[in-house]
Enzyme design. Structure first.
Site, PDB file in Angstrom:
ATOM      1  N   THR A 224       0.596   0.138   1.724  1.00 31.39           N
ATOM      2  CA  THR A 224       1.606   1.200   1.648  1.00 31.39           C
ATOM      3  C   THR A 224       1.238   2.269   2.673  1.00 31.39           C
ATOM      4  O   THR A 224       0.074   2.403   3.036  1.00 31.39           O
ATOM      5  CB  THR A 224       1.655   1.824   0.236  1.00 31.39           C
ATOM      6  OG1 THR A 224       2.249   0.909  -0.681  1.00 31.39           O
ATOM      7  CG2 THR A 224       2.479   3.091   0.202  1.00 31.39           C
TER       8      THR A 224
ATOM      9  N   ASP B  77       7.090   4.432   3.020  1.00 31.18           N
ATOM     10  CA  ASP B  77       7.778   3.224   3.473  1.00 31.18           C
ATOM     11  C   ASP B  77       8.360   2.508   2.255  1.00 31.18           C
ATOM     12  O   ASP B  77       8.234   2.985   1.120  1.00 31.18           O
ATOM     13  CB  ASP B  77       6.815   2.307   4.230  1.00 31.18           C
ATOM     14  CG  ASP B  77       5.796   1.673   3.310  1.00 31.18           C
ATOM     15  OD1 ASP B  77       5.137   2.411   2.547  1.00 31.18           O
ATOM     16  OD2 ASP B  77       5.652   0.440   3.331  1.00 31.18           O
TER      17      ASP B  77
ATOM     18  N   ARG C 271       8.104  -1.162   1.758  1.00 31.09           N
ATOM     19  CA  ARG C 271       7.656  -2.553   1.616  1.00 31.09           C
ATOM     20  C   ARG C 271       6.742  -2.690   0.408  1.00 31.09           C
ATOM     21  O   ARG C 271       5.790  -1.929   0.251  1.00 31.09           O
ATOM     22  CB  ARG C 271       6.914  -3.012   2.874  1.00 31.09           C
ATOM     23  CG  ARG C 271       6.247  -4.380   2.730  1.00 31.09           C
ATOM     24  CD  ARG C 271       5.627  -4.863   4.014  1.00 31.09           C
ATOM     25  NE  ARG C 271       6.656  -5.227   4.986  1.00 31.09           N
ATOM     26  CZ  ARG C 271       6.387  -5.726   6.187  1.00 31.09           C
ATOM     27  NH1 ARG C 271       5.128  -5.893   6.571  1.00 31.09           N
ATOM     28  NH2 ARG C 271       7.369  -6.042   7.010  1.00 31.09           N
TER      29      ARG C 271
ATOM     30  N   LYS D  13       9.292   4.239  -3.512  1.00 37.08           N
ATOM     31  CA  LYS D  13       7.944   4.736  -3.796  1.00 37.08           C
ATOM     32  C   LYS D  13       7.902   6.245  -3.999  1.00 37.08           C
ATOM     33  O   LYS D  13       6.811   6.809  -4.130  1.00 37.08           O
ATOM     34  CB  LYS D  13       6.997   4.344  -2.652  1.00 37.08           C
ATOM     35  CG  LYS D  13       6.930   2.841  -2.414  1.00 37.08           C
ATOM     36  CD  LYS D  13       6.016   2.484  -1.271  1.00 37.08           C
ATOM     37  CE  LYS D  13       6.025   0.974  -1.024  1.00 37.08           C
ATOM     38  NZ  LYS D  13       5.133   0.576   0.085  1.00 37.08           N
TER      39      LYS D  13
ATOM     40  N   GLY E 227      -0.444   1.904  -4.285  1.00 38.26           N
ATOM     41  CA  GLY E 227      -1.282   1.163  -5.230  1.00 38.26           C
ATOM     42  C   GLY E 227      -0.487   0.096  -5.944  1.00 38.26           C
ATOM     43  O   GLY E 227       0.355  -0.587  -5.349  1.00 38.26           O
TER      44      GLY E 227
ATOM     45  N   SER F 284      -2.722   1.967   2.957  1.00 39.75           N
ATOM     46  CA  SER F 284      -3.376   1.146   3.969  1.00 39.75           C
ATOM     47  C   SER F 284      -3.002   1.558   5.385  1.00 39.75           C
ATOM     48  O   SER F 284      -3.750   1.321   6.327  1.00 39.75           O
ATOM     49  CB  SER F 284      -3.018  -0.329   3.754  1.00 39.75           C
ATOM     50  OG  SER F 284      -1.607  -0.504   3.805  1.00 39.75           O
TER      51      SER F 284
ATOM     52  N   ASP G  63       0.498  -1.350  10.613  1.00 39.70           N
ATOM     53  CA  ASP G  63      -0.121  -1.866   9.390  1.00 39.70           C
ATOM     54  C   ASP G  63       0.750  -2.969   8.826  1.00 39.70           C
ATOM     55  O   ASP G  63       1.960  -2.768   8.629  1.00 39.70           O
ATOM     56  CB  ASP G  63      -0.302  -0.742   8.365  1.00 39.70           C
ATOM     57  CG  ASP G  63      -0.840  -1.264   7.041  1.00 39.70           C
ATOM     58  OD1 ASP G  63      -1.801  -2.058   7.069  1.00 39.70           O
ATOM     59  OD2 ASP G  63      -0.289  -0.886   6.000  1.00 39.70           O
TER      60      ASP G  63
ATOM     61  N   SER H  63       2.582  -2.328   5.411  1.00 33.93           N
ATOM     62  CA  SER H  63       3.687  -1.364   5.386  1.00 33.93           C
ATOM     63  C   SER H  63       4.825  -1.893   6.243  1.00 33.93           C
ATOM     64  O   SER H  63       4.597  -2.592   7.233  1.00 33.93           O
ATOM     65  CB  SER H  63       3.231   0.003   5.908  1.00 33.93           C
ATOM     66  OG  SER H  63       2.087   0.449   5.213  1.00 33.93           O
TER      67      SER H  63
END
Length: 316
Positions: free
Chosen positions: A86, A102, A104, A118, A132, A214, A251, A254
């Site tokens: 994330t 984001d 995803r 999120k 998480g 991340s 990343d 994400s």
């Protein structure tokens, strides 16, 4: 010989039967001696230091060789935490707080949801972005939303950001990190705008800008370069969107779209799909297979229902 009366778990055998059973299977002498030797080796603590040393505990290395043997010979893999992906961030402005995330949602190496939300509401003036485990984030924020609404009804005042931070910190610390909630929480109360980051173990930080997840390193590089204390709301929205884009493009955990939340003293607004940097421009046309591509080996038509037309007479 067997007793003539029925057996019952609370009934005890007569003395003669108990004596015969004990003599037929006496307790081994070596086991008794080993037990006595073990009890004699137990040392009673003499002062408070020995009691503290006995209860101090610590890491035990006794099973390390056994675990290594099982992992190599029996092909047993030890449980490991699954990595989650994330990118979330937030900036504190003069009279507002702007959060972004984001969309995803991953399940190991697979993308489970391309447009996951999120950004969660805690109260009308407090929102948070979560990284998480999705289920832990949903239920934790739902519990906190319910508690803050009860707090508002009981006190008749708007909840403060420090109250939510304190309750979340105590709740997460109680579970020692087993609830996978990494939160960027922001809100505006009677004391002004506030921005916090809350780790899964319960530790908290109050910062002017922060990132988690991340993709936080890529997002932090943007915030550290371009953040200014006197930014407007539009500049804050553009900055957090750029930071999330950096996490999306650098990343693998994400991706997809950018959600933005703006919180002022009048309340908060979630801008769903504020940016779509990965929008699909071309979609493959589905073409069905022509009839006869797969050979039909057998075809049966079963007539299971007989349909009769006519009027039905209702009785009664």
């Amino acid at each position: 010989l067997k007793p003539s009366w029925p057996r019952h778990p609370r009934l005890r055998l007569p003395r003669c039967y108990a004596h015969r059973r004990s003599r037929s299977n006496p307790q081994p002498t070596r086991a008794r001696q080993a037990f006595q030797f073990t009890m004699a080796a137990v040392k009673e603590p003499q002062d408070y230091l020995e009691v503290l040393q006995a209860h101090r505990g610590g890491f035990s290395f006794e099973l390390c060789k056994r675990n290594a043997y099982l992992a190599s010979s029996a092909n047993i893999r030890l449980p490991a935490a699954m990595k989650t992906g994330t990118t979330i961030c937030g900036v504190q402005l003069k009279d507002a707080v702007v959060l972004a995330a984001d969309t995803r949602s991953t399940c190991g190496p697979m993308v489970a949801d391309k447009n996951c939300e999120k950004l969660h509401i805690i109260s009308s003036n407090i929102y948070c972005a979560g990284a998480g485990t999705a289920a832990d984030l949903f239920h934790t924020t739902q519990i906190m939303e319910s508690q803050m609404e009860l707090h508002r009804l009981a006190t008749g005042t708007q909840p403060r950001v420090c109250t939510v931070v304190r309750r979340l910190s105590q709740m997460l610390f109680k579970y020692q990190g087993y609830i996978g909630c990494a939160l960027v929480l922001g809100g505006v109360d009677i004391t002004g705008p506030h921005l916090y980051q809350i780790y899964p173990h319960g530790s908290t930080d109050c910062l002017p800008f922060t990132t988690m997840g991340s993709g936080s390193l890529a997002a932090m590089s943007i915030l550290e370069t371009e953040y200014k204390a006197d930014m407007t709301v539009e500049e804050g929205k553009a900055l957090v969107a750029k930071a999330i884009r950096a996490g999306i493009f650098n990343d693998l955990g994400s991706g997809s779209n950018v959600d933005v939340c703006v919180i002022t003293k009048e309340g908060g607004t979630i801008l769903r799909n504020y940016e779509k940097p990965n929008e699909r421009k071309f979609k493959a046309q589905y073409k069905g297979f022509p009839k006869g591509t797969t050979p039909v080996l057998k075809e049966d038509i079963l007539k299971l229902v007989t349909i009769e037309s006519g009027d039905v007479a209702m009785s009664g």
